[in-house]
Design a protein around this motif. Structure first.
Motif, PDB file in Angstrom:
ATOM      1  N   GLN A  30       0.793  -1.207   0.124  1.00  0.00           N
ATOM      2  CA  GLN A  30       0.198  -0.034   0.096  1.00  0.00           C
ATOM      3  C   GLN A  30       0.896   1.086   0.037  1.00  0.00           C
ATOM      4  O   GLN A  30       0.462   2.255  -0.483  1.00  0.00           O
ATOM      5  CB  GLN A  30      -0.922  -0.170   1.209  1.00  0.00           C
ATOM      6  N   HIS A  31       2.051   1.225   0.654  1.00  0.00           N
ATOM      7  CA  HIS A  31       2.847   2.479   0.883  1.00  0.00           C
ATOM      8  C   HIS A  31       4.183   2.450   0.024  1.00  0.00           C
ATOM      9  O   HIS A  31       4.738   3.603  -0.017  1.00  0.00           O
ATOM     10  CB  HIS A  31       3.201   2.588   2.128  1.00  0.00           C
ATOM     11  N   ALA A  32       4.476   1.384  -0.623  1.00  0.00           N
ATOM     12  CA  ALA A  32       5.822   1.245  -1.522  1.00  0.00           C
ATOM     13  C   ALA A  32       5.350   2.217  -2.568  1.00  0.00           C
ATOM     14  O   ALA A  32       4.407   2.164  -3.141  1.00  0.00           O
ATOM     15  CB  ALA A  32       6.210  -0.016  -2.054  1.00  0.00           C
ATOM     16  N   ASP A  33       6.483   2.773  -3.286  1.00  0.00           N
ATOM     17  CA  ASP A  33       6.260   3.649  -4.492  1.00  0.00           C
ATOM     18  C   ASP A  33       6.298   2.553  -5.702  1.00  0.00           C
ATOM     19  O   ASP A  33       5.494   2.874  -6.732  1.00  0.00           O
ATOM     20  CB  ASP A  33       7.823   4.313  -4.763  1.00  0.00           C
ATOM     21  N   ILE A  34       6.826   1.370  -5.818  1.00  0.00           N
ATOM     22  CA  ILE A  34       6.997   0.523  -6.632  1.00  0.00           C
ATOM     23  C   ILE A  34       6.335  -0.956  -6.078  1.00  0.00           C
ATOM     24  O   ILE A  34       6.899  -1.206  -4.994  1.00  0.00           O
ATOM     25  CB  ILE A  34       8.263   0.402  -7.508  1.00  0.00           C
ATOM     26  N   VAL A  35       5.459  -1.746  -6.708  1.00  0.00           N
ATOM     27  CA  VAL A  35       5.137  -3.052  -6.282  1.00  0.00           C
ATOM     28  C   VAL A  35       5.576  -3.848  -7.653  1.00  0.00           C
ATOM     29  O   VAL A  35       5.237  -3.458  -8.747  1.00  0.00           O
ATOM     30  CB  VAL A  35       3.612  -3.066  -6.075  1.00  0.00           C
ATOM     31  N   LEU A  36       6.569  -4.570  -7.584  1.00  0.00           N
ATOM     32  CA  LEU A  36       7.122  -5.317  -8.350  1.00  0.00           C
ATOM     33  C   LEU A  36       6.140  -6.411  -9.090  1.00  0.00           C
ATOM     34  O   LEU A  36       5.346  -6.799  -8.298  1.00  0.00           O
ATOM     35  CB  LEU A  36       8.391  -5.953  -8.263  1.00  0.00           C
ATOM     36  N   SER A  37       6.511  -6.917 -10.147  1.00  0.00           N
ATOM     37  CA  SER A  37       5.600  -7.589 -10.833  1.00  0.00           C
ATOM     38  C   SER A  37       6.070  -9.130 -10.482  1.00  0.00           C
ATOM     39  O   SER A  37       5.140 -10.168 -10.423  1.00  0.00           O
ATOM     40  CB  SER A  37       5.676  -7.898 -12.303  1.00  0.00           C
ATOM     41  N   LYS A  38       7.252  -9.460  -9.909  1.00  0.00           N
ATOM     42  CA  LYS A  38       7.714 -10.907  -9.531  1.00  0.00           C
ATOM     43  C   LYS A  38       7.501 -10.702  -8.104  1.00  0.00           C
ATOM     44  O   LYS A  38       7.612  -9.779  -7.158  1.00  0.00           O
ATOM     45  CB  LYS A  38       9.024 -10.721  -9.898  1.00  0.00           C
ATOM     46  N   PRO A  39       7.405 -12.031  -7.486  1.00  0.00           N
ATOM     47  CA  PRO A  39       7.352 -12.354  -6.047  1.00  0.00           C
ATOM     48  C   PRO A  39       8.891 -12.375  -5.589  1.00  0.00           C
ATOM     49  O   PRO A  39       9.792 -12.499  -6.235  1.00  0.00           O
ATOM     50  CB  PRO A  39       6.776 -13.632  -5.826  1.00  0.00           C
ATOM     51  N   SER A  40       8.855 -12.561  -4.087  1.00  0.00           N
ATOM     52  CA  SER A  40      10.243 -12.536  -3.516  1.00  0.00           C
ATOM     53  C   SER A  40      10.863 -14.044  -3.650  1.00  0.00           C
ATOM     54  O   SER A  40      10.168 -15.016  -4.045  1.00  0.00           O
ATOM     55  CB  SER A  40      10.015 -12.406  -2.010  1.00  0.00           C
ATOM     56  N   GLY A  41      12.261 -14.019  -3.891  1.00  0.00           N
ATOM     57  CA  GLY A  41      12.799 -15.346  -4.263  1.00  0.00           C
ATOM     58  C   GLY A  41      12.620 -15.982  -5.712  1.00  0.00           C
ATOM     59  O   GLY A  41      13.222 -16.961  -6.027  1.00  0.00           O
ATOM     60  N   ALA A  42      12.076 -15.024  -6.527  1.00  0.00           N
ATOM     61  CA  ALA A  42      11.519 -15.653  -7.872  1.00  0.00           C
ATOM     62  C   ALA A  42      11.831 -14.306  -8.922  1.00  0.00           C
ATOM     63  O   ALA A  42      10.912 -14.314  -9.548  1.00  0.00           O
ATOM     64  CB  ALA A  42      10.438 -16.279  -7.850  1.00  0.00           C
ATOM     65  N   GLY A  43      12.713 -13.344  -8.548  1.00  0.00           N
ATOM     66  CA  GLY A  43      13.247 -12.406  -9.616  1.00  0.00           C
ATOM     67  C   GLY A  43      12.790 -11.065  -9.381  1.00  0.00           C
ATOM     68  O   GLY A  43      13.180 -10.268 -10.032  1.00  0.00           O
ATOM     69  N   ALA A  44      12.160 -10.928  -8.065  1.00  0.00           N
ATOM     70  CA  ALA A  44      11.813  -9.618  -7.366  1.00  0.00           C
ATOM     71  C   ALA A  44      13.039  -8.752  -7.433  1.00  0.00           C
ATOM     72  O   ALA A  44      12.904  -7.527  -7.894  1.00  0.00           O
ATOM     73  CB  ALA A  44      11.182  -9.508  -6.185  1.00  0.00           C
ATOM     74  N   ILE A  45      14.009  -9.095  -6.857  1.00  0.00           N
ATOM     75  CA  ILE A  45      15.343  -8.240  -6.909  1.00  0.00           C
ATOM     76  C   ILE A  45      15.830  -7.899  -8.105  1.00  0.00           C
ATOM     77  O   ILE A  45      16.258  -6.789  -8.248  1.00  0.00           O
ATOM     78  CB  ILE A  45      16.514  -8.934  -5.925  1.00  0.00           C
ATOM     79  N   ARG A  46      15.990  -8.993  -9.152  1.00  0.00           N
ATOM     80  CA  ARG A  46      16.379  -8.709 -10.571  1.00  0.00           C
ATOM     81  C   ARG A  46      15.633  -7.680 -11.313  1.00  0.00           C
ATOM     82  O   ARG A  46      16.078  -6.597 -11.937  1.00  0.00           O
ATOM     83  CB  ARG A  46      16.413  -9.943 -11.237  1.00  0.00           C
ATOM     84  N   GLU A  47      14.282  -7.728 -10.873  1.00  0.00           N
ATOM     85  CA  GLU A  47      13.390  -6.542 -11.579  1.00  0.00           C
ATOM     86  C   GLU A  47      13.656  -5.299 -10.901  1.00  0.00           C
ATOM     87  O   GLU A  47      13.656  -4.093 -11.589  1.00  0.00           O
ATOM     88  CB  GLU A  47      11.986  -6.950 -11.155  1.00  0.00           C
ATOM     89  N   ALA A  48      13.963  -5.216  -9.638  1.00  0.00           N
ATOM     90  CA  ALA A  48      14.209  -3.984  -9.088  1.00  0.00           C
ATOM     91  C   ALA A  48      15.334  -3.334  -9.505  1.00  0.00           C
ATOM     92  O   ALA A  48      15.550  -2.112  -9.748  1.00  0.00           O
ATOM     93  CB  ALA A  48      14.226  -4.064  -7.640  1.00  0.00           C
ATOM     94  N   CYS A  49      16.561  -4.238  -9.643  1.00  0.00           N
ATOM     95  CA  CYS A  49      17.676  -3.721 -10.274  1.00  0.00           C
ATOM     96  C   CYS A  49      17.635  -3.119 -11.636  1.00  0.00           C
ATOM     97  O   CYS A  49      18.233  -2.066 -11.824  1.00  0.00           O
ATOM     98  CB  CYS A  49      18.776  -4.733 -10.424  1.00  0.00           C
ATOM     99  N   ALA A  50      16.733  -3.762 -12.363  1.00  0.00           N
ATOM    100  CA  ALA A  50      16.560  -3.131 -13.748  1.00  0.00           C
ATOM    101  C   ALA A  50      15.719  -1.994 -13.925  1.00  0.00           C
ATOM    102  O   ALA A  50      16.063  -0.968 -14.353  1.00  0.00           O
ATOM    103  CB  ALA A  50      15.821  -4.022 -14.563  1.00  0.00           C
ATOM    104  N   PHE A  51      14.873  -1.613 -12.787  1.00  0.00           N
ATOM    105  CA  PHE A  51      14.110  -0.352 -12.581  1.00  0.00           C
ATOM    106  C   PHE A  51      15.294   0.738 -12.227  1.00  0.00           C
ATOM    107  O   PHE A  51      15.132   1.678 -12.665  1.00  0.00           O
ATOM    108  CB  PHE A  51      12.869  -0.578 -11.501  1.00  0.00           C
ATOM    109  N   ILE A  52      16.067   0.356 -11.075  1.00  0.00           N
ATOM    110  CA  ILE A  52      17.036   1.233 -10.762  1.00  0.00           C
ATOM    111  C   ILE A  52      17.972   1.816 -11.666  1.00  0.00           C
ATOM    112  O   ILE A  52      18.236   2.900 -11.866  1.00  0.00           O
ATOM    113  CB  ILE A  52      17.816   0.718  -9.518  1.00  0.00           C
TER     114      ILE A  52
END
Length: 384
Positions: A355-377
């Motif tokens: 609810q309060h995060a600026d970005i809600v990633l499309s991937k779940p944790s432990g399955a690509g969420a960090i990789r998606e966040a890195c691409a965004f950054i």
């Protein structure tokens, strides 16, 4: 001049059981004022409590600062009939008044900032022997007998033309040693005032109060956000690096699962000169070994007050919180989620974090969420 802060805490709470330790925006309530006190001009902060769980929390959580000390108060000074002055004087007697300035801080005033504390302390250098925080309220006050207190109803002023009245909010009181010894009171004979925002007048005595204060704190943190280049990213572990599950044997923690693609994403991110930090509430040897494998040097394990630690890192390394991104999934990440320049949450994070995060990633944790966040950054930083 030796300046000490004093935060009295009691185990008992009539309106909200365990109020002082209950999580407000993901942090124990009392840590909001404690964190600000640490980064103020105070030389030492005393948590004076009858709750040994809080004493243990302090000894484990704030090893990164020498300012904070916890001391067990007597049962008498922690009783329902005891006054705050009783606790203050009991402590002062125990140290033979070894200070020049005394600062009483209210643990249930989470809107208190280091600037408010410093402003009250500075008044003691301006010829005053005490100072307190107040709120300028524009409410019209009445007596029980139906007579007005602070205005003429027949000439009702417009709000913008009404000076209002000043009311103590109970957040910060400072006094000199001389005045405290003489008056046995938090205030002396020549008192200065320091104004705080009107929201700080709210008291936390009911569940409705709690909800209101928490929402106002969240909005305050989010309003201070500024979009800047991301130079540092902080990650939680369980529910971010992993899917949040742990397997156990009879000997304790056994395995955690990490996504190799997330590790590659962080490696690529570091090639673009983005520093990576890890901050987790768990003290896990498995996590330590995985972060060592990923060559992440700034790893903080067993952290309960993540916001205060982040503030410490920022101050020590002369950084700005607006240059930080934060990836978290649960309530103990919430204050950082609401405060950093950019916050991101895995798709399977808890509802309040999403609810309060600026970005809600499309991937779940432990399955690509960090990789998606890195691409965004990396894509976001291109504009800088």
């Amino acid at each position: 001049m030796k300046k000490i802060g004093f935060i009295p805490l009691r185990k008992g709470s009539k309106g909200i059981p365990g109020k002082n330790k209950r999580k407000m925006v993901g942090r124990p309530l009392f840590t909001w004022v404690l964190g600000e006190a640490i980064f103020s001009d105070l030389d030492e902060i005393i948590i004076y409590t009858d709750d040994e769980a809080i004493i243990n929390f302090i000894s484990k959580e704030y090893q990164w600062t020498t300012k904070v000390k916890a001391q067990l108060r007597s049962d008498e000074s922690a009783s329902d009939t005891a006054t705050t002055e009783m606790a203050m004087l009991e402590y002062c007697d125990s140290i033979a008044y070894d200070f020049d300035a005394f600062c009483l801080l209210q643990a249930t005033s989470p809107f208190t900032t280091r600037a408010d504390i410093n402003a009250c302390l500075s008044k003691l250098n301006e010829g005053y022997d005490s100072a307190l925080t107040v709120v300028n309220t524009h409410r019209f006050l009445w007596n029980e007998n139906g007579t007005p207190v602070n205005y003429n109803p027949l000439q009702r002023p417009r709000r913008q033309d009404f000076e209002g009245v000043l009311i103590e909010n109970g957040a910060v009181y400072t006094t000199t040693k001389v005045a405290l010894k003489k008056n046995k009171n938090r205030l002396g004979e020549k008192t200065a005032i320091v104004k705080m925002p009107e929201a700080s007048l709210l008291e936390i005595d009911s569940e409705n109060d709690w909800i209101s204060v928490e929402q106002l704190l969240i909005e305050r943190q989010k309003r201070a956000k500024i979009a800047s280049k991301i130079t540092h990213v902080v990650l939680d572990v369980d529910g971010v690096f992993t899917d949040g599950t742990i397997t156990y044997t009879k000997d304790g923690e056994h395995t955690k699962s990490f996504d190799m693609r997330d590790g590659m994403g962080l490696e690529i991110l570091r090639q673009f000169d983005v520093k990576v930090l890890v901050m987790t509430s768990e003290n896990s040897e498995l996590v330590a070994k995985r972060m060592q494998k990923l060559n992440i040097e700034q790893v903080y394990l067993g952290v309960k007050d993540k916001y205060s630690l982040l503030q410490h890192i920022i101050k020590e390394q002369k950084l700005a919180i607006t240059n930080f991104a934060y990836i978290g999934d649960d309530v103990n990440d919430l204050t950082n989620i609401c405060s950093v320049g950019w916050s991101l949450a895995p798709n399977n994070a808890t509802a309040i974090v999403k609810q309060h995060a600026d970005i809600v990633l499309s991937k779940p944790s432990g399955a690509g969420a960090i990789r998606e966040a890195c691409a965004f950054i990396m894509n976001y930083n291109k504009r800088f």
